[in-house]
Design a protein around this motif. Structure first.
Motif, mmCIF file in Angstrom:
data_model
loop_
_atom_site.group_PDB
_atom_site.id
_atom_site.type_symbol
_atom_site.label_atom_id
_atom_site.label_comp_id
_atom_site.label_asym_id
_atom_site.label_seq_id
_atom_site.Cartn_x
_atom_site.Cartn_y
_atom_site.Cartn_z
ATOM 1 N N ASP A 171 0.832 -1.207 0.000
ATOM 2 C CA ASP A 171 0.000 0.000 0.000
ATOM 3 C C ASP A 171 0.867 1.257 0.000
ATOM 4 O OD1 ASP A 171 -2.831 1.309 0.705
ATOM 5 O OD2 ASP A 171 -1.296 2.248 1.968
ATOM 6 N N HIS A 199 1.275 4.107 -3.081
ATOM 7 C CA HIS A 199 0.930 5.533 -3.011
ATOM 8 C C HIS A 199 1.990 6.375 -3.733
ATOM 9 C CE1 HIS A 199 -2.704 5.720 -0.635
ATOM 10 N NE2 HIS A 199 -2.216 4.858 0.229
ATOM 11 N N HIS A 243 -8.118 -3.565 -0.676
ATOM 12 C CA HIS A 243 -8.569 -2.739 -1.797
ATOM 13 C C HIS A 243 -7.472 -2.754 -2.843
ATOM 14 C CE1 HIS A 243 -5.760 0.285 -0.340
ATOM 15 N NE2 HIS A 243 -6.346 0.270 0.847
ATOM 16 N N PHE A 302 -5.787 -0.162 -6.248
ATOM 17 C CA PHE A 302 -5.249 1.190 -6.406
ATOM 18 C C PHE A 302 -5.744 1.815 -7.703
ATOM 19 C CE2 PHE A 302 -2.582 1.074 -2.787
ATOM 20 C CZ PHE A 302 -2.223 2.398 -2.577
ATOM 21 N N HIS A 354 -6.705 5.215 -3.300
ATOM 22 C CA HIS A 354 -7.799 4.240 -3.324
ATOM 23 C C HIS A 354 -9.021 4.963 -2.797
ATOM 24 C CE1 HIS A 354 -6.305 3.613 0.869
ATOM 25 N NE2 HIS A 354 -5.136 3.498 0.284
ATOM 26 N N GLU A 400 -3.016 6.238 3.567
ATOM 27 C CA GLU A 400 -2.612 4.913 4.038
ATOM 28 C C GLU A 400 -3.468 3.847 3.419
ATOM 29 O OE1 GLU A 400 0.037 4.426 5.574
ATOM 30 O OE2 GLU A 400 0.453 6.484 6.088
HETATM 31 ZN ZN LIG Z 1 -3.400 3.340 1.276
#
Ligand SMILES: [Zn+2]
Length: 466
Positions: free
Chosen positions: A276, A280, A340, A342, A355, A466
Protein backbone atom coordinates in the motif's frame (compact mmCIF):
# COMPACT_ATOMS: atom_id res chain seq x y z
CA UNK A 1 -12.76 -21.80 29.55
CA UNK A 2 -16.23 -21.69 28.19
CA UNK A 3 -17.74 -24.68 26.51
CA UNK A 4 -19.08 -24.65 23.00
CA UNK A 5 -22.72 -25.36 23.72
CA UNK A 6 -23.02 -21.92 25.18
CA UNK A 7 -22.96 -20.77 21.56
CA UNK A 8 -25.31 -23.49 20.38
CA UNK A 9 -22.77 -25.62 18.56
CA UNK A 10 -23.14 -29.37 18.49
CA UNK A 11 -21.72 -30.40 21.87
CA UNK A 12 -19.93 -33.57 20.81
CA UNK A 13 -18.38 -32.04 17.73
CA UNK A 14 -17.34 -29.08 19.78
CA UNK A 15 -15.80 -31.06 22.59
CA UNK A 16 -13.76 -33.03 20.08
CA UNK A 17 -12.54 -29.82 18.55
CA UNK A 18 -11.89 -28.41 21.96
CA UNK A 19 -9.77 -31.42 22.84
CA UNK A 20 -7.97 -31.18 19.56
CA UNK A 21 -7.38 -27.52 20.23
CA UNK A 22 -6.25 -28.19 23.77
CA UNK A 23 -3.89 -30.88 22.58
CA UNK A 24 -2.39 -28.53 20.02
CA UNK A 25 -2.28 -25.70 22.46
CA UNK A 26 -0.60 -27.70 25.17
CA UNK A 27 1.92 -29.27 22.87
CA UNK A 28 4.77 -27.21 24.28
CA UNK A 29 4.57 -27.80 27.99
CA UNK A 30 2.42 -30.86 28.41
CA UNK A 31 2.98 -32.65 25.17
CA UNK A 32 2.86 -36.17 26.52
CA UNK A 33 -0.30 -35.63 28.51
CA UNK A 34 -1.95 -33.78 25.67
CA UNK A 35 -1.05 -36.44 23.15
CA UNK A 36 -2.42 -39.19 25.38
CA UNK A 37 -5.55 -37.18 26.01
CA UNK A 38 -6.08 -36.42 22.37
CA UNK A 39 -5.36 -39.92 21.11
CA UNK A 40 -7.50 -41.61 23.74
CA UNK A 41 -10.49 -39.39 23.33
CA UNK A 42 -10.26 -38.80 19.63
CA UNK A 43 -10.08 -42.55 19.03
CA UNK A 44 -13.27 -43.13 20.98
CA UNK A 45 -15.45 -40.16 20.36
CA UNK A 46 -14.08 -38.19 17.46
CA UNK A 47 -13.24 -40.67 14.76
CA UNK A 48 -15.37 -38.78 12.29
CA UNK A 49 -13.86 -35.46 13.15
CA UNK A 50 -12.40 -34.27 9.90
CA UNK A 51 -10.75 -31.09 11.02
CA UNK A 52 -8.26 -32.31 13.60
CA UNK A 53 -5.04 -30.43 13.45
CA UNK A 54 -5.55 -28.39 10.32
CA UNK A 55 -3.99 -24.98 10.65
CA UNK A 56 -4.77 -21.59 9.18
CA UNK A 57 -2.45 -18.88 7.89
CA UNK A 58 -3.93 -15.51 6.96
CA UNK A 59 -1.67 -12.93 5.36
CA UNK A 60 -2.95 -9.42 4.73
CA UNK A 61 -1.16 -7.52 1.95
CA UNK A 62 -2.46 -3.99 2.20
CA UNK A 63 -3.49 -2.40 -1.09
CA UNK A 64 -2.43 -5.25 -3.38
CA UNK A 65 -4.22 -4.67 -6.66
CA UNK A 66 -5.52 -7.34 -9.05
CA UNK A 67 -4.30 -5.08 -11.89
CA UNK A 68 -0.71 -5.73 -10.83
CA UNK A 69 -0.87 -9.07 -9.03
CA UNK A 70 -2.78 -11.15 -11.59
CA UNK A 71 -0.61 -10.37 -14.65
CA UNK A 72 2.50 -10.94 -12.52
CA UNK A 73 1.16 -14.32 -11.36
CA UNK A 74 0.53 -15.27 -14.99
CA UNK A 75 3.97 -14.11 -16.01
CA UNK A 76 5.57 -16.29 -13.33
CA UNK A 77 6.94 -13.36 -11.34
CA UNK A 78 5.06 -14.19 -8.10
CA UNK A 79 5.83 -17.90 -7.66
CA UNK A 80 4.25 -18.28 -4.22
CA UNK A 81 0.95 -16.66 -5.18
CA UNK A 82 1.10 -18.67 -8.42
CA UNK A 83 1.43 -21.82 -6.33
CA UNK A 84 -1.71 -20.94 -4.34
CA UNK A 85 -3.47 -20.08 -7.60
CA UNK A 86 -2.65 -23.50 -9.06
CA UNK A 87 -3.68 -25.38 -5.94
CA UNK A 88 -6.71 -23.33 -4.93
CA UNK A 89 -8.84 -20.26 -5.48
CA UNK A 90 -7.76 -16.84 -6.66
CA UNK A 91 -9.36 -13.67 -7.91
CA UNK A 92 -10.81 -10.40 -6.79
CA UNK A 93 -11.96 -9.70 -3.26
CA UNK A 94 -14.72 -7.12 -3.16
CA UNK A 95 -14.24 -4.40 -0.56
CA UNK A 96 -16.60 -1.92 1.05
CA UNK A 97 -16.22 1.84 0.56
CA UNK A 98 -14.92 4.15 1.88
CA UNK A 99 -11.60 2.42 1.47
CA UNK A 100 -9.84 3.31 4.72
CA UNK A 101 -7.54 0.46 5.64
CA UNK A 102 -8.25 0.11 9.40
CA UNK A 103 -12.01 -0.13 8.89
CA UNK A 104 -11.63 -2.80 6.22
CA UNK A 105 -9.02 -4.84 8.06
CA UNK A 106 -11.30 -4.79 11.11
CA UNK A 107 -14.14 -6.06 8.89
CA UNK A 108 -11.91 -8.80 7.52
CA UNK A 109 -10.96 -9.84 11.07
CA UNK A 110 -14.48 -9.70 12.56
CA UNK A 111 -16.91 -10.52 9.75
CA UNK A 112 -18.81 -7.39 10.79
CA UNK A 113 -19.62 -4.13 9.02
CA UNK A 114 -17.71 -1.04 10.21
CA UNK A 115 -20.90 0.28 11.79
CA UNK A 116 -21.05 -2.85 13.93
CA UNK A 117 -17.36 -3.27 14.76
CA UNK A 118 -16.86 0.43 15.44
CA UNK A 119 -13.54 1.12 13.64
CA UNK A 120 -14.86 3.47 10.99
CA UNK A 121 -11.79 5.45 9.95
CA UNK A 122 -8.15 6.10 10.87
CA UNK A 123 -8.57 8.58 13.69
CA UNK A 124 -11.16 9.32 16.27
CA UNK A 125 -12.05 12.97 15.95
CA UNK A 126 -11.44 14.41 19.30
CA UNK A 127 -10.41 18.04 18.88
CA UNK A 128 -8.49 19.42 15.92
CA UNK A 129 -5.47 19.64 18.22
CA UNK A 130 -5.89 16.27 19.87
CA UNK A 131 -6.32 13.43 17.44
CA UNK A 132 -5.88 9.79 18.14
CA UNK A 133 -5.82 6.67 16.03
CA UNK A 134 -8.49 4.11 16.79
CA UNK A 135 -7.23 1.65 19.39
CA UNK A 136 -8.14 -1.96 19.95
CA UNK A 137 -10.62 -1.12 22.72
CA UNK A 138 -12.62 0.92 20.22
CA UNK A 139 -13.53 -2.35 18.51
CA UNK A 140 -16.93 -3.35 19.88
CA UNK A 141 -16.99 -6.98 18.79
CA UNK A 142 -14.67 -9.94 19.18
CA UNK A 143 -12.26 -10.62 16.35
CA UNK A 144 -11.37 -13.95 14.82
CA UNK A 145 -8.41 -14.21 17.23
CA UNK A 146 -10.79 -13.93 20.19
CA UNK A 147 -13.31 -16.40 18.77
CA UNK A 148 -10.79 -19.12 18.00
CA UNK A 149 -9.01 -18.52 21.34
CA UNK A 150 -12.32 -19.04 23.09
CA UNK A 151 -12.74 -22.31 21.21
CA UNK A 152 -9.38 -23.63 22.36
CA UNK A 153 -7.28 -22.95 19.27
CA UNK A 154 -3.92 -21.26 19.64
CA UNK A 155 -3.36 -18.01 17.75
CA UNK A 156 -0.57 -15.74 16.62
CA UNK A 157 -1.29 -12.20 15.44
CA UNK A 158 1.36 -9.85 14.08
CA UNK A 159 0.87 -6.22 13.08
CA UNK A 160 -2.86 -6.44 12.32
CA UNK A 161 -4.38 -2.95 12.16
CA UNK A 162 -5.78 -1.62 15.42
CA UNK A 163 -4.31 -4.20 17.78
CA UNK A 164 -2.93 -1.77 20.34
CA UNK A 165 -3.23 -2.28 23.24
CA UNK A 166 -2.70 -6.01 22.57
CA UNK A 167 -5.39 -8.49 23.53
CA UNK A 168 -5.04 -11.45 25.85
CA UNK A 169 -5.50 -14.18 23.31
CA UNK A 170 -4.61 -17.86 23.55
CA UNK A 171 -1.21 -17.27 22.01
CA UNK A 172 0.88 -14.28 21.01
CA UNK A 173 -0.21 -10.88 19.76
CA UNK A 174 2.43 -8.45 18.54
CA UNK A 175 0.56 -5.21 18.12
CA UNK A 176 0.81 -2.84 15.15
CA UNK A 177 2.35 -0.28 17.50
CA UNK A 178 5.31 -2.61 18.08
CA UNK A 179 6.84 -1.59 14.73
CA UNK A 180 8.19 1.88 15.46
CA UNK A 181 8.87 3.29 11.99
CA UNK A 182 5.47 2.21 10.80
CA UNK A 183 3.55 3.65 13.71
CA UNK A 184 5.54 6.89 13.70
CA UNK A 185 4.71 7.43 10.09
CA UNK A 186 1.02 6.75 10.57
CA UNK A 187 0.83 8.99 13.62
CA UNK A 188 2.63 11.75 11.76
CA UNK A 189 0.23 11.50 8.84
CA UNK A 190 -2.81 11.70 11.07
CA UNK A 191 -1.40 14.11 13.64
CA UNK A 192 -1.74 11.71 16.52
CA UNK A 193 0.74 12.78 19.18
CA UNK A 194 -0.22 10.21 21.76
CA UNK A 195 2.64 7.90 22.60
CA UNK A 196 2.15 4.13 22.60
CA UNK A 197 3.58 3.63 26.04
CA UNK A 198 1.97 0.42 27.25
CA UNK A 199 2.90 -3.17 26.51
CA UNK A 200 3.13 -3.85 22.79
CA UNK A 201 3.15 -7.64 23.01
CA UNK A 202 0.93 -10.21 24.70
CA UNK A 203 2.19 -12.07 26.65
CA UNK A 204 4.72 -9.55 27.88
CA UNK A 205 7.12 -12.41 28.54
CA UNK A 206 7.52 -12.78 24.76
CA UNK A 207 8.60 -9.14 24.29
CA UNK A 208 12.33 -9.85 24.57
CA UNK A 209 12.05 -12.52 21.88
CA UNK A 210 10.06 -10.15 19.66
CA UNK A 211 12.74 -7.48 20.12
CA UNK A 212 15.49 -9.94 19.28
CA UNK A 213 13.72 -10.95 16.05
CA UNK A 214 13.03 -7.33 15.22
CA UNK A 215 16.68 -6.38 15.57
CA UNK A 216 18.12 -9.24 13.56
CA UNK A 217 18.69 -7.61 10.19
CA UNK A 218 19.98 -10.58 8.22
CA UNK A 219 18.26 -10.49 4.81
CA UNK A 220 15.24 -12.75 4.60
CA UNK A 221 15.11 -13.05 0.85
CA UNK A 222 17.40 -12.61 -2.12
CA UNK A 223 15.36 -9.60 -3.24
CA UNK A 224 17.19 -6.42 -2.27
CA UNK A 225 15.49 -3.18 -1.31
CA UNK A 226 14.57 -1.77 -4.75
CA UNK A 227 14.59 1.85 -3.59
CA UNK A 228 17.67 2.93 -1.62
CA UNK A 229 20.25 2.70 -4.38
CA UNK A 230 17.79 3.32 -7.18
CA UNK A 231 18.71 6.75 -8.55
CA UNK A 232 16.63 6.10 -11.68
CA UNK A 233 13.34 6.56 -9.78
CA UNK A 234 11.37 9.77 -10.36
CA UNK A 235 13.13 12.58 -8.50
CA UNK A 236 10.27 13.40 -6.18
CA UNK A 237 10.01 9.87 -4.80
CA UNK A 238 11.13 9.72 -1.16
CA UNK A 239 13.37 6.68 -1.35
CA UNK A 240 14.09 6.71 2.35
CA UNK A 241 10.39 6.37 3.22
CA UNK A 242 10.05 3.49 0.77
CA UNK A 243 13.11 1.75 2.20
CA UNK A 244 11.54 1.93 5.62
CA UNK A 245 8.48 0.10 4.27
CA UNK A 246 10.75 -2.63 2.98
CA UNK A 247 12.36 -2.88 6.42
CA UNK A 248 9.00 -2.92 8.20
CA UNK A 249 7.66 -5.78 6.09
CA UNK A 250 10.85 -7.74 6.77
CA UNK A 251 10.55 -7.04 10.52
CA UNK A 252 6.91 -8.13 10.59
CA UNK A 253 7.81 -11.33 8.78
CA UNK A 254 10.73 -12.12 11.10
CA UNK A 255 8.52 -11.71 14.16
CA UNK A 256 5.80 -13.87 12.59
CA UNK A 257 8.31 -16.58 11.68
CA UNK A 258 9.49 -16.51 15.30
CA UNK A 259 5.96 -17.09 16.57
CA UNK A 260 5.52 -19.96 14.10
CA UNK A 261 8.80 -21.47 15.25
CA UNK A 262 8.13 -21.07 18.99
CA UNK A 263 4.42 -21.93 19.15
CA UNK A 264 3.21 -23.38 15.84
CA UNK A 265 -0.19 -21.71 16.37
CA UNK A 266 -3.37 -23.19 14.93
CA UNK A 267 -4.31 -19.81 13.49
CA UNK A 268 -1.74 -17.26 12.39
CA UNK A 269 -2.61 -13.76 11.15
CA UNK A 270 0.07 -11.51 9.67
CA UNK A 271 -0.33 -8.07 8.17
CA UNK A 272 2.20 -6.71 5.64
CA UNK A 273 1.61 -2.99 5.01
CA UNK A 274 4.28 -2.29 2.40
CA UNK A 275 2.51 -2.67 -0.95
CA UNK A 276 0.00 0.00 0.00
CA UNK A 277 2.61 2.53 1.07
CA UNK A 278 4.83 1.88 -1.94
CA UNK A 279 1.86 2.09 -4.32
CA UNK A 280 0.93 5.53 -3.01
CA UNK A 281 4.33 6.75 -4.26
CA UNK A 282 4.84 4.69 -7.40
CA UNK A 283 1.41 3.81 -8.84
CA UNK A 284 1.43 6.75 -11.23
CA UNK A 285 4.18 5.11 -13.22
CA UNK A 286 1.71 2.44 -14.31
CA UNK A 287 -0.89 4.91 -15.56
CA UNK A 288 -1.13 7.19 -18.63
CA UNK A 289 0.93 10.27 -17.80
CA UNK A 290 -1.84 12.56 -19.03
CA UNK A 291 -3.65 11.78 -15.77
CA UNK A 292 -1.01 13.70 -13.79
CA UNK A 293 0.01 17.34 -13.51
CA UNK A 294 3.22 18.22 -15.40
CA UNK A 295 5.40 18.19 -12.25
CA UNK A 296 4.48 14.59 -11.60
CA UNK A 297 5.12 13.27 -15.10
CA UNK A 298 8.48 11.54 -15.00
CA UNK A 299 10.75 11.02 -17.99
CA UNK A 300 10.24 7.66 -19.69
CA UNK A 301 13.30 6.11 -18.02
CA UNK A 302 12.24 7.24 -14.55
CA UNK A 303 8.75 6.08 -15.27
CA UNK A 304 9.91 2.61 -16.21
CA UNK A 305 12.15 2.50 -13.13
CA UNK A 306 9.19 3.45 -10.93
CA UNK A 307 6.90 0.82 -12.43
CA UNK A 308 9.60 -1.82 -12.14
CA UNK A 309 10.37 -0.92 -8.49
CA UNK A 310 6.69 -1.33 -7.67
CA UNK A 311 6.59 -4.74 -9.37
CA UNK A 312 9.80 -5.65 -7.59
CA UNK A 313 8.08 -4.84 -4.32
CA UNK A 314 5.29 -7.27 -5.20
CA UNK A 315 8.02 -9.88 -5.81
CA UNK A 316 9.52 -9.14 -2.40
CA UNK A 317 6.10 -9.51 -0.76
CA UNK A 318 5.55 -12.77 -2.61
CA UNK A 319 8.88 -14.06 -1.28
CA UNK A 320 7.81 -13.16 2.28
CA UNK A 321 4.53 -15.02 1.70
CA UNK A 322 6.58 -18.04 0.62
CA UNK A 323 8.58 -17.94 3.86
CA UNK A 324 5.48 -17.58 6.02
CA UNK A 325 3.67 -20.42 4.23
CA UNK A 326 6.54 -22.87 3.87
CA UNK A 327 5.67 -25.11 6.84
CA UNK A 328 1.97 -25.44 6.08
CA UNK A 329 0.62 -28.76 4.83
CA UNK A 330 -1.48 -29.00 1.70
CA UNK A 331 -4.57 -29.55 3.87
CA UNK A 332 -3.97 -26.39 5.89
CA UNK A 333 -5.68 -23.18 4.85
CA UNK A 334 -3.35 -20.53 3.45
CA UNK A 335 -5.29 -17.38 2.62
CA UNK A 336 -3.70 -14.18 1.31
CA UNK A 337 -5.86 -11.10 0.78
CA UNK A 338 -5.85 -7.35 0.32
CA UNK A 339 -8.32 -4.72 1.43
CA UNK A 340 -8.57 -2.74 -1.80
CA UNK A 341 -6.72 -2.02 -5.03
CA UNK A 342 -5.25 1.19 -6.41
CA UNK A 343 -6.01 3.86 -8.97
CA UNK A 344 -4.50 6.99 -10.46
CA UNK A 345 -4.79 10.04 -8.29
CA UNK A 346 -2.82 12.88 -6.85
CA UNK A 347 -3.07 13.31 -3.14
CA UNK A 348 -0.92 15.24 -0.71
CA UNK A 349 0.91 16.70 -3.73
CA UNK A 350 3.44 13.94 -4.27
CA UNK A 351 1.54 10.70 -4.03
CA UNK A 352 0.42 9.36 -7.38
CA UNK A 353 -1.68 6.43 -6.29
CA UNK A 354 -4.81 6.40 -4.22
CA UNK A 355 -7.80 4.24 -3.32
CA UNK A 356 -10.82 6.46 -3.38
CA UNK A 357 -13.41 5.27 -5.87
CA UNK A 358 -15.01 2.20 -7.38
CA UNK A 359 -11.90 1.88 -9.56
CA UNK A 360 -9.94 0.56 -6.59
CA UNK A 361 -12.75 -1.31 -4.84
CA UNK A 362 -11.40 -4.76 -5.64
CA UNK A 363 -8.53 -6.26 -3.73
CA UNK A 364 -7.21 -9.78 -4.25
CA UNK A 365 -7.70 -13.13 -2.58
CA UNK A 366 -5.64 -16.30 -2.90
CA UNK A 367 -6.70 -19.37 -0.90
CA UNK A 368 -5.68 -23.00 -0.88
CA UNK A 369 -6.28 -25.89 1.50
CA UNK A 370 -8.68 -28.69 2.34
CA UNK A 371 -12.04 -28.22 0.64
CA UNK A 372 -10.77 -25.77 -1.97
CA UNK A 373 -10.71 -27.04 -5.51
CA UNK A 374 -7.58 -26.42 -7.55
CA UNK A 375 -7.62 -23.58 -10.05
CA UNK A 376 -10.98 -22.00 -9.28
CA UNK A 377 -11.96 -18.35 -9.07
CA UNK A 378 -12.81 -16.36 -5.97
CA UNK A 379 -16.54 -16.66 -6.80
CA UNK A 380 -17.69 -13.27 -5.67
CA UNK A 381 -15.98 -13.29 -2.29
CA UNK A 382 -15.99 -10.08 -0.31
CA UNK A 383 -14.18 -8.77 2.75
CA UNK A 384 -17.11 -9.74 5.02
CA UNK A 385 -16.64 -13.37 3.98
CA UNK A 386 -13.12 -13.91 5.31
CA UNK A 387 -13.95 -14.57 8.96
CA UNK A 388 -16.90 -16.90 8.10
CA UNK A 389 -14.57 -18.75 5.70
CA UNK A 390 -11.99 -19.36 8.40
CA UNK A 391 -14.63 -20.41 10.93
CA UNK A 392 -16.11 -22.89 8.45
CA UNK A 393 -12.67 -24.23 7.57
CA UNK A 394 -11.95 -24.87 11.26
CA UNK A 395 -15.32 -26.59 11.68
CA UNK A 396 -16.62 -23.79 13.87
CA UNK A 397 -20.14 -22.40 13.48
CA UNK A 398 -20.57 -19.18 11.58
CA UNK A 399 -22.56 -16.44 13.27
CA UNK A 400 -25.99 -15.30 12.17
CA UNK A 401 -25.05 -11.70 12.92
CA UNK A 402 -22.16 -11.77 10.44
CA UNK A 403 -23.41 -10.47 7.08
CA UNK A 404 -20.93 -12.52 5.03
CA UNK A 405 -20.78 -16.23 4.39
CA UNK A 406 -18.01 -18.77 3.85
CA UNK A 407 -16.42 -18.22 0.45
CA UNK A 408 -18.15 -20.16 -2.31
CA UNK A 409 -14.74 -21.51 -3.25
CA UNK A 410 -14.71 -23.55 0.00
CA UNK A 411 -16.57 -26.82 0.31
CA UNK A 412 -17.18 -27.41 3.99
CA UNK A 413 -19.19 -29.92 5.96
CA UNK A 414 -22.69 -29.05 7.06
CA UNK A 415 -22.47 -25.70 8.69
CA UNK A 416 -23.61 -24.99 12.18
CA UNK A 417 -24.49 -21.46 13.06
CA UNK A 418 -24.67 -19.59 16.31
CA UNK A 419 -26.62 -16.42 16.80
CA UNK A 420 -23.57 -14.39 17.69
CA UNK A 421 -20.08 -14.51 19.09
CA UNK A 422 -20.46 -11.04 20.57
CA UNK A 423 -20.78 -12.44 24.10
CA UNK A 424 -17.11 -13.42 24.13
CA UNK A 425 -15.27 -11.25 26.59
CA UNK A 426 -12.23 -9.51 25.14
CA UNK A 427 -9.46 -8.74 27.60
CA UNK A 428 -6.73 -6.29 26.81
CA UNK A 429 -3.42 -5.35 28.29
CA UNK A 430 -3.95 -2.22 30.37
CA UNK A 431 -2.72 1.05 28.96
CA UNK A 432 -0.37 2.99 31.14
CA UNK A 433 1.07 6.40 30.63
CA UNK A 434 4.84 6.42 30.91
CA UNK A 435 5.17 10.17 31.29
CA UNK A 436 7.52 10.14 28.27
CA UNK A 437 4.98 11.49 25.80
CA UNK A 438 6.65 14.87 25.34
CA UNK A 439 10.05 13.25 24.91
CA UNK A 440 8.66 11.01 22.18
CA UNK A 441 7.06 13.95 20.41
CA UNK A 442 10.42 15.75 20.45
CA UNK A 443 12.12 12.64 19.12
CA UNK A 444 9.63 12.41 16.27
CA UNK A 445 10.16 16.05 15.48
CA UNK A 446 13.92 15.56 15.39
CA UNK A 447 13.43 12.75 12.89
CA UNK A 448 11.35 15.02 10.71
CA UNK A 449 8.05 13.23 11.34
CA UNK A 450 6.32 16.15 12.97
CA UNK A 451 6.05 19.41 11.09
CA UNK A 452 3.90 22.22 12.39
CA UNK A 453 2.95 23.16 8.84
CA UNK A 454 2.50 19.89 7.09
CA UNK A 455 2.44 20.46 3.33
CA UNK A 456 -0.37 17.95 3.13
CA UNK A 457 -2.69 20.22 5.05
CA UNK A 458 -4.93 18.59 7.57
CA UNK A 459 -5.29 14.87 6.95
CA UNK A 460 -8.27 13.49 8.75
CA UNK A 461 -10.36 10.39 8.61
CA UNK A 462 -10.69 10.81 4.90
CA UNK A 463 -7.03 11.19 4.13
CA UNK A 464 -6.04 8.79 1.41
CA UNK A 465 -2.47 8.34 2.47
CA UNK A 466 -2.61 4.91 4.04
ZN1 LIG B 1 -3.40 3.34 1.28
Amino acid sequence: MKIGHEFGAHPIATSCRMLGGLARRASGRHAALAAALALGVLAVGCSGDSDGGRRVLLIGIDGASPRVAMPMVEAGRLPNLADITRRGASGKLRSIPPLFSPRIWATIATGKSPRDHGITAFVKKETSEDKQLYLSHDRRVPALWNIVSERGFSVGVVNWWTTYPPEKINGVMVSDHFFPEQIKMIKQTFKDRHASTGALVHPQSWTARANELFENDAPLTSIADPFTENAALPKWVNREILSRQYETDAEVTRVALGIQQDFRPDVMMVFLPGIDRVSHWLWGNLEPEALYPPGLRPEPAAREAGAEALRRYYEFTDALIGLLARDYDSDDLVLVMSDHGFEAGVSMMLLTGEHETQASLDGVIFARGHGIEAGIGSRGAGVMDVTPTVLAFLGLPTAQDMPGRPGRFLTSDTLDTVQSYDGIRVERVTLKSSGREQEIVEHLRSLGYLEEDDAGGEPDAGAPSE
